[in-house]
Design a protein around this motif. Structure first.
Motif, PDB file in Angstrom:
ATOM      1  N   VAL A  90       0.934  -1.030  -0.328  1.00 30.90           N
ATOM      2  CA  VAL A  90       0.197   0.186  -0.276  1.00 30.90           C
ATOM      3  C   VAL A  90       1.000   1.631  -0.130  1.00 30.90           C
ATOM      4  N   ALA A  91       1.890   0.916   0.657  1.00 29.84           N
ATOM      5  CA  ALA A  91       2.241   2.554   0.876  1.00 29.84           C
ATOM      6  C   ALA A  91       3.698   2.263   1.963  1.00 29.84           C
ATOM      7  N   ALA A  92       4.984   3.155   2.269  1.00 27.02           N
ATOM      8  CA  ALA A  92       6.371   3.049   2.466  1.00 27.02           C
ATOM      9  C   ALA A  92       6.444   4.103   3.110  1.00 27.02           C
ATOM     10  N   SER A  93       7.468   4.441   3.992  1.00 28.11           N
ATOM     11  CA  SER A  93       8.035   5.937   4.604  1.00 28.11           C
ATOM     12  C   SER A  93       9.371   4.842   4.982  1.00 28.11           C
ATOM     13  N   SER A  94       9.794   6.195   3.961  1.00 29.13           N
ATOM     14  CA  SER A  94      11.451   6.201   4.184  1.00 29.13           C
ATOM     15  C   SER A  94      11.767   6.355   6.171  1.00 29.13           C
ATOM     16  N   TRP A  95      12.838   5.944   7.034  1.00 30.65           N
ATOM     17  CA  TRP A  95      12.979   6.160   7.701  1.00 30.65           C
ATOM     18  C   TRP A  95      12.648   7.684   8.361  1.00 30.65           C
ATOM     19  N   SER A  96      13.373   8.022   7.669  1.00 34.63           N
ATOM     20  CA  SER A  96      13.430  10.118   8.763  1.00 34.63           C
ATOM     21  C   SER A  96      12.255  10.801   8.043  1.00 34.63           C
ATOM     22  N   GLY A  97      11.239  10.007   6.991  1.00 33.57           N
ATOM     23  CA  GLY A  97      10.010  10.213   6.601  1.00 33.57           C
ATOM     24  C   GLY A  97       9.836  10.992   4.881  1.00 33.57           C
ATOM     25  N   THR A  98      11.743  10.741   4.609  1.00 35.85           N
ATOM     26  CA  THR A  98      11.178  12.446   3.776  1.00 35.85           C
ATOM     27  C   THR A  98      10.314  11.644   2.307  1.00 35.85           C
ATOM     28  N   SER A  99      11.027  10.352   2.219  1.00 40.05           N
ATOM     29  CA  SER A  99      10.283   9.978   0.642  1.00 40.05           C
ATOM     30  C   SER A  99       9.251   8.492   1.227  1.00 40.05           C
ATOM     31  N   THR A 100       8.376   8.654   0.659  1.00 41.97           N
ATOM     32  CA  THR A 100       6.994   7.794   0.919  1.00 41.97           C
ATOM     33  C   THR A 100       7.680   7.231  -0.975  1.00 41.97           C
ATOM     34  N   THR A 101       6.482   6.438  -0.552  1.00 40.37           N
ATOM     35  CA  THR A 101       5.857   5.201  -1.380  1.00 40.37           C
ATOM     36  C   THR A 101       4.347   4.783  -1.869  1.00 40.37           C
ATOM     37  N   TYR A 102       4.087   4.988  -2.993  1.00 39.37           N
ATOM     38  CA  TYR A 102       2.323   4.763  -2.304  1.00 39.37           C
ATOM     39  C   TYR A 102       1.756   3.370  -4.262  1.00 39.37           C
ATOM     40  N   SER A 103       1.503   2.391  -4.179  1.00 41.95           N
ATOM     41  CA  SER A 103       0.448   1.901  -4.345  1.00 41.95           C
ATOM     42  C   SER A 103      -0.208   3.074  -5.923  1.00 41.95           C
ATOM     43  N   ASP A 104      -0.206   2.392  -6.879  1.00 49.29           N
ATOM     44  CA  ASP A 104      -0.927   3.144  -7.468  1.00 49.29           C
ATOM     45  C   ASP A 104      -2.220   3.704  -7.468  1.00 49.29           C
ATOM     46  N   SER A 105      -3.230   2.141  -6.750  1.00 50.98           N
ATOM     47  CA  SER A 105      -4.502   2.532  -6.246  1.00 50.98           C
ATOM     48  C   SER A 105      -5.026   3.298  -5.248  1.00 50.98           C
ATOM     49  N   VAL A 106      -3.799   3.261  -4.823  1.00 48.62           N
ATOM     50  CA  VAL A 106      -4.015   4.592  -3.409  1.00 48.62           C
ATOM     51  C   VAL A 106      -3.962   5.853  -3.354  1.00 48.62           C
ATOM     52  N   LYS A 107      -2.242   6.029  -4.392  1.00 49.81           N
ATOM     53  CA  LYS A 107      -1.928   7.459  -4.278  1.00 49.81           C
ATOM     54  C   LYS A 107      -2.812   8.415  -4.959  1.00 49.81           C
ATOM     55  N   GLY A 108      -2.847   9.279  -4.007  1.00 55.05           N
ATOM     56  CA  GLY A 108      -3.988  11.215  -4.133  1.00 55.05           C
ATOM     57  C   GLY A 108      -4.740  10.480  -3.223  1.00 55.05           C
ATOM     58  N   ARG A 109      -4.570   9.319  -2.886  1.00 51.92           N
ATOM     59  CA  ARG A 109      -5.535   8.981  -1.524  1.00 51.92           C
ATOM     60  C   ARG A 109      -5.622   8.871   0.118  1.00 51.92           C
ATOM     61  N   PHE A 110      -4.271   7.929   0.112  1.00 46.15           N
ATOM     62  CA  PHE A 110      -4.238   7.871   1.292  1.00 46.15           C
ATOM     63  C   PHE A 110      -2.334   8.560   1.754  1.00 46.15           C
ATOM     64  N   ILE A 111      -2.515   8.707   2.318  1.00 43.08           N
ATOM     65  CA  ILE A 111      -0.857   9.399   3.223  1.00 43.08           C
ATOM     66  C   ILE A 111      -0.106   8.789   4.447  1.00 43.08           C
ATOM     67  N   ILE A 112       0.889   8.660   4.192  1.00 47.20           N
ATOM     68  CA  ILE A 112       1.617   7.578   5.666  1.00 47.20           C
ATOM     69  C   ILE A 112       2.718   8.394   6.315  1.00 47.20           C
ATOM     70  N   SER A 113       2.596   8.515   7.353  1.00 48.41           N
ATOM     71  CA  SER A 113       3.483   9.390   8.015  1.00 48.41           C
ATOM     72  C   SER A 113       4.389   9.057   9.125  1.00 48.41           C
ATOM     73  N   ARG A 114       4.611   9.532   9.990  1.00 47.89           N
ATOM     74  CA  ARG A 114       5.633   8.891  11.096  1.00 47.89           C
ATOM     75  C   ARG A 114       6.265  10.211  12.161  1.00 47.89           C
ATOM     76  N   ASN A 115       6.112   9.164  13.277  1.00 46.17           N
ATOM     77  CA  ASN A 115       6.827  10.178  13.952  1.00 46.17           C
ATOM     78  C   ASN A 115       7.759   9.409  14.738  1.00 46.17           C
ATOM     79  N   ASN A 116       9.087   9.756  15.076  1.00 49.84           N
ATOM     80  CA  ASN A 116      10.010   8.811  15.227  1.00 49.84           C
ATOM     81  C   ASN A 116      10.467   9.427  17.131  1.00 49.84           C
ATOM     82  N   SER A 117       8.986  10.476  17.783  1.00 50.06           N
ATOM     83  CA  SER A 117       9.655  10.177  19.247  1.00 50.06           C
ATOM     84  C   SER A 117       8.506   9.926  19.908  1.00 50.06           C
ATOM     85  N   LYS A 118       7.371   8.865  18.497  1.00 55.43           N
ATOM     86  CA  LYS A 118       6.466   8.816  19.059  1.00 55.43           C
ATOM     87  C   LYS A 118       6.671   7.472  19.071  1.00 55.43           C
ATOM     88  N   ASN A 119       7.467   6.583  18.128  1.00 57.82           N
ATOM     89  CA  ASN A 119       7.894   4.775  17.618  1.00 57.82           C
ATOM     90  C   ASN A 119       5.999   5.001  17.033  1.00 57.82           C
TER      91      ASN A 119
END
Length: 124
Positions: free
Chosen positions: A48-77
């Motif tokens: 579906v989606a992936a995020s690099s360790w820093s969150g600066t690089s993300t990847t999405y499948s074509d089926s969800v691109k533009g509708r889903f957003i992956i994010s992360r908060n490393n301070s909160k794991n």
């Protein structure tokens, strides 16, 4: 226990939104690539989606691109998957995965840690 734990799934109407959460423990979250996959009965697990360790690089499948957003908060794991404009075909069990090895974001073999999954159902 080295396993991500997902939450936030549920029943939502078509066109609605939902936010999934993935809380990590037992491994180094801040250096891990985090990803979401999904699976429906009788089908293979789908990226579906992936995020690099820093969150600066993300990847999405074509089926969800533009509708889903992956994010992360490393301070909160914690990693998130914000889902908008949901469709019935988005119905699946959603899994959070974590990995530190190099490889393609879309390759499930890259990931070492998997959660138990959370059910998302899109239906009127």
């Amino acid at each position: 226990q080295e396993q991500p734990v997902e939450s936030g799934g549920g029943l939502v109407q078509p066109g609605g939104s939902l936010r999934l959460f993935c809380v990590a423990s037992g491994f180094t979250f801040s250096t891990s690539t985090m990803a979401w996959f999904r699976q429906t009965p009788g089908k293979e697990r789908e990226f579906v989606a992936a995020s690099s360790w820093s969150g600066t690089s993300t990847t999405y499948s074509d089926s969800v691109k533009g509708r889903f957003i992956i994010s992360r908060n490393n301070s909160k794991n914690t990693a998130y998957l914000q889902m908008f404009l949901l469709k019935p075909e988005d119905t699946a069990v959603y899994y959070c995965a974590a990995g530190v090895r190099d490889g393609s974001d879309t390759d499930s073999d890259r990931y070492d840690y998997w959660g138990q999954g959370t059910q998302v159902t899109v239906s009127s």
